[in-house]
Design a protein around this motif. Sequence first.
Motif, PDB file in Angstrom:
ATOM      1  N   GLY A  92      -2.798  12.852  12.443  1.00  0.00           N
ATOM      2  CA  GLY A  92      -3.845  11.911  12.818  1.00  0.00           C
ATOM      3  C   GLY A  92      -4.803  11.627  11.668  1.00  0.00           C
ATOM      4  O   GLY A  92      -5.187  10.474  11.433  1.00  0.00           O
ATOM      5  N   CYS A  93      -5.173  12.676  10.932  1.00  0.00           N
ATOM      6  CA  CYS A  93      -6.076  12.474   9.787  1.00  0.00           C
ATOM      7  C   CYS A  93      -5.429  11.597   8.722  1.00  0.00           C
ATOM      8  O   CYS A  93      -6.080  10.716   8.138  1.00  0.00           O
ATOM      9  N   ALA A  94      -4.143  11.832   8.466  1.00  0.00           N
ATOM     10  CA  ALA A  94      -3.433  11.018   7.472  1.00  0.00           C
ATOM     11  C   ALA A  94      -3.333   9.569   7.940  1.00  0.00           C
ATOM     12  O   ALA A  94      -3.568   8.631   7.160  1.00  0.00           O
TER      13      ALA A  94
ATOM     14  N   ALA B 126      -0.146   2.256  20.118  1.00  0.00           N
ATOM     15  CA  ALA B 126      -1.248   2.269  19.152  1.00  0.00           C
ATOM     16  C   ALA B 126      -0.860   1.566  17.861  1.00  0.00           C
ATOM     17  O   ALA B 126      -1.698   0.920  17.216  1.00  0.00           O
ATOM     18  N   VAL B 127       0.408   1.665  17.458  1.00  0.00           N
ATOM     19  CA  VAL B 127       0.871   0.948  16.267  1.00  0.00           C
ATOM     20  C   VAL B 127       0.690  -0.553  16.468  1.00  0.00           C
ATOM     21  O   VAL B 127       0.245  -1.275  15.553  1.00  0.00           O
ATOM     22  N   TYR B 128       0.998  -1.028  17.644  1.00  0.00           N
ATOM     23  CA  TYR B 128       0.827  -2.460  17.920  1.00  0.00           C
ATOM     24  C   TYR B 128      -0.645  -2.851  17.834  1.00  0.00           C
ATOM     25  O   TYR B 128      -0.995  -3.887  17.236  1.00  0.00           O
TER      26      TYR B 128
ATOM     27  N   ALA C  73       2.649   2.127   5.657  1.00  0.00           N
ATOM     28  CA  ALA C  73       1.436   2.336   4.863  1.00  0.00           C
ATOM     29  C   ALA C  73       1.522   1.587   3.538  1.00  0.00           C
ATOM     30  O   ALA C  73       0.545   0.997   3.069  1.00  0.00           O
ATOM     31  N   ALA C  74       2.711   1.588   2.931  1.00  0.00           N
ATOM     32  CA  ALA C  74       2.901   0.907   1.643  1.00  0.00           C
ATOM     33  C   ALA C  74       2.976  -0.606   1.811  1.00  0.00           C
ATOM     34  O   ALA C  74       2.600  -1.357   0.898  1.00  0.00           O
TER      35      ALA C  74
ATOM     36  N   HIS D 128      -4.166   3.368  10.154  1.00  0.00           N
ATOM     37  CA  HIS D 128      -3.509   3.389  11.465  1.00  0.00           C
ATOM     38  C   HIS D 128      -4.406   4.139  12.456  1.00  0.00           C
ATOM     39  O   HIS D 128      -4.026   5.166  13.019  1.00  0.00           O
ATOM     40  N   SER D 129      -5.615   3.620  12.640  1.00  0.00           N
ATOM     41  CA  SER D 129      -6.622   4.377  13.392  1.00  0.00           C
ATOM     42  C   SER D 129      -6.264   4.533  14.865  1.00  0.00           C
ATOM     43  O   SER D 129      -6.557   5.571  15.481  1.00  0.00           O
TER      44      SER D 129
END
Length: 978
Positions: free
Chosen positions: A934-936, A225-227, A198-199, A942-943
């Motif tokens: 998931g919300c975070a 999903a990260v990919y 995230a950073a 990271h949808s």
Amino acid sequence: MDDGPGQVRERLRFTVLGPVRAWRGATPLAAGSPQQRALLAALLLRGGRTATAPELVDALWGDEPPHAALAALRTYASRLRKALGTDAEALVSESGGYALRSVDGLPLDLDHDTAEQYAAEAEKAKAAGDRTRARELLDAALDLWDGEPLASVPGPYAENQRTRLQEWRLSLTEVRLDLDLEAGCHAEAVSELTALTAAHPLRERLRELLMLALYRSGRQAEALAVYADTRRLLADELGVDPCASLSELHQRILRADTELDAPPAADSGSPEATFVRPRQLPATVADFTGRAAFVTELSDQLATAEGSVMAVSAVAGIGGVGKTTLAVHVAHAAREHFPDGQLYVDLQGAGHSPAEPEAVLGAFLRALGAADSAIPDGLEERAALYRSTLAGRRVLALLDNARDAAQVRPLLPGTAGCAALITSRSRMIDLASAHLVDLDVMSPEEALTLFTRIVGEERVTSERQAAMAVVGACGFLPLAIRIAASRLAARRTWTVSTLASKLADERRRLDELRAGDLAVKATFELGYKQLEPAQARAFRLLGLADGPDISLTAAAAVLNLPPDDTEELLESLVDTSLLESAAPGRYRYHDLVRLYARACAERDEHPPSDRHAALSRLLDFYLVTASRMYALERPGDRLIAHMEPTDYPGLEFQDRASALEWLFSEAGCVLACARQSTSPSTLRRAADLLLLTKDLAESGADALQYEQANTALLTAARELGDEHAQARIHTALAYVRTLSGRLEDADENAKSAMLLGLAAGDAFSSSYAPNDRGIIANAQRRHKDAEAYLLQALAAFRDDGNRQSEASALCNLSRVHLDTGRVDHAIRLAEEGIAIYHDLGARRRLANGMYALALAYTQAGRLPEAAEQLMSALGIFRDSRQRFWEGMTNYRLAEVDLAAGRPTAAANRAEQALTALRGIGGEPWRASALTTLGCALHQIGHSGRARVCWQEALTIFERLGSAESAAVRSLLTPATVA
């Protein structure tokens, strides 16, 4: 020079990996204005080299220096010398510039230089294959950072160095995280990697590590999903595709490449060091004798593990034939082939309660360095993690005393380089690819050699024929020979012929036995008959106690003797080989000897009530000791006042830490004692013991065994028709099943506890059960029922003078008010509960009150206060080893961070919650944590991964029929992610 007569100059110490600061020893020195600190930093980072005046002007002001830059520079240097005081000569003027040098041979202590040294040593350790040392060194280097490097220091030089140092820190972090994954710490790494991605969203190496950590944690959909998120981000921001290594990892995850399941193997000739190298083998006997062919055969087989296969050897034979002794001897000899460690477990396959593979895997994983929070629930999940942890390493597992192949299969390492050595009374023909070894009795020559080594050559040489008669009477069984020889060695007035005639008599008396049993029991009988009365009594009574072993203090309770006298007796039994010393202050029987000891107790312990009295004293000892632990953990709780009376004392504790250490170290013995205590005179005390030790249910490590013990006691209580005992056991089961999220089962237990408690006139069960039902009803959103139950419980606790439970009911009632919109009332109720906990000094329970108050503060929008309460509670839960509450508190902290607009911190906390709840937290809590995660993730971009978390949460909630399904389903609608 010295600071003065008898004083040694203290070293100058500086930091740049954070604020620029200076010390002389422990005394801080003034670093001055921002520009003065900029000068100090520029000199420190040159490693003692001289910086010219123009270089320093450029470092401090760049292209736009002030008119009097040189004068200002000299002023800063002068002030810096003044700040250094007696060490002013460290600042050297030369060639029109300045340098910082050592003073009187004492080099400057700079955190940057120390970090460089640690990083260089870590690189060397990694190259040498010692990844454990490399990780420790990298941790030490990273710990030197204190926020932003060169914080608040102005100038272009500082800005460039700040960028360099931040990049260096990130690179070191990546290397350390890579080592974390190689060490099997993937679950713990996910939370840190989530925050780092995230950073630094465009840093592909971090994304790659996150994908691998998720995949190894069993979260393949999230890894993919990260990919997808990364590919979209790179296209939008840079117009490029992911790098080749990231794309390749994506393809390997899609095809479930088995090589991704575990750390890579070490380079040949450079064995990889494990995160923890277990050394669990029992000591080998000094007088190991014979079996040369078997030793060679097994050693050769184990050596094949260095090739491309896993070596599995299974040694079968009758009891007492020496399977364990042979296996331990071979395992010790083969240690050089398994440098990453040796695991050992007694599977208790010959007893009534063989070890559960799931529990053994938990113990193995802890021995290999896995944190409790990283150990999943369920046999298959633990077996998979065990195999992944061992992959690429060379570890030997000695699985002793196995019942059958089904018990052993989940415990096999499953990877080349590892091996399993198994002993069992059953021949494991159904264990695939196992090398089977059938161990028979010793040859006459081997048997005589063993006998001679124990007794002494001088005594045997003159009576060789009698010695052969002795080993023949022992059936050439090593266990029987060892016990008979130990008896002779302790009787200097006996001849070998004396021993032979006594054994012959015993064999005639026991001639109805089978051949193998005949030899063993005849030997046991001889050894037993030669014991002094006090020794014989101790031998009989200690054999009655279930459990893997027994402590000295517990044994003293069984024997009703002072600990010093008990120790003397037990050590004398160890000398006869009838008892083993498992560790200092702990003792155990060979399973055959235990059975014989119990038979002796049945036959010789008169009156028979003495047997029951011995086990009753043991139960009392555990019960009283547990009650003192409980009193320290929960002062003011009235459970102790409602306990069944006891006659035997227990241990005293100086503090909570020692009390908890006793509980968790004695868990196996305590639970075994409770399960064994099913007679009418002991059942209620056993039920009380389980209530007093319910912290075992919250810790995770012993939750399964704790529930099984309660279930076994409940069956006995029903058979006896004891409503009082049933009520208390149902209370314990309601508690453990609520923790694991099985709310319907828990409510049935609580309902039974309430009805049976009222029928039996048990104030404890009838007051605790409504409290439990209120907690369960509120979790099920039956708020009206919940409030009624909790008000009932509150009145009952007040009538009983149970102030701690009163506080608990108030905090639980706060949750109901909160969930029904009465936030102010919820805060007040939680504060009332906390005030009671404070008055009682109930630190452990205070954390639960803080947790309840924090929830109310969160809903009231008082987020800083909520976070403060939760952080205080988290520290207490960790100190108390309460993994369940540690996980739930991290989940609530994630909610606070999310509400406060800190999605990266929220994701980190939610990941920690999921890690802590693995293996103990139930499905509802896990689904809630996934929803928050998931919300975070959605908020930090990271949808794709967010949708995976929500979908998994929705699946759980729908399976449970939870009302939360609708809210999660709405998160998955297109409008939410637009």
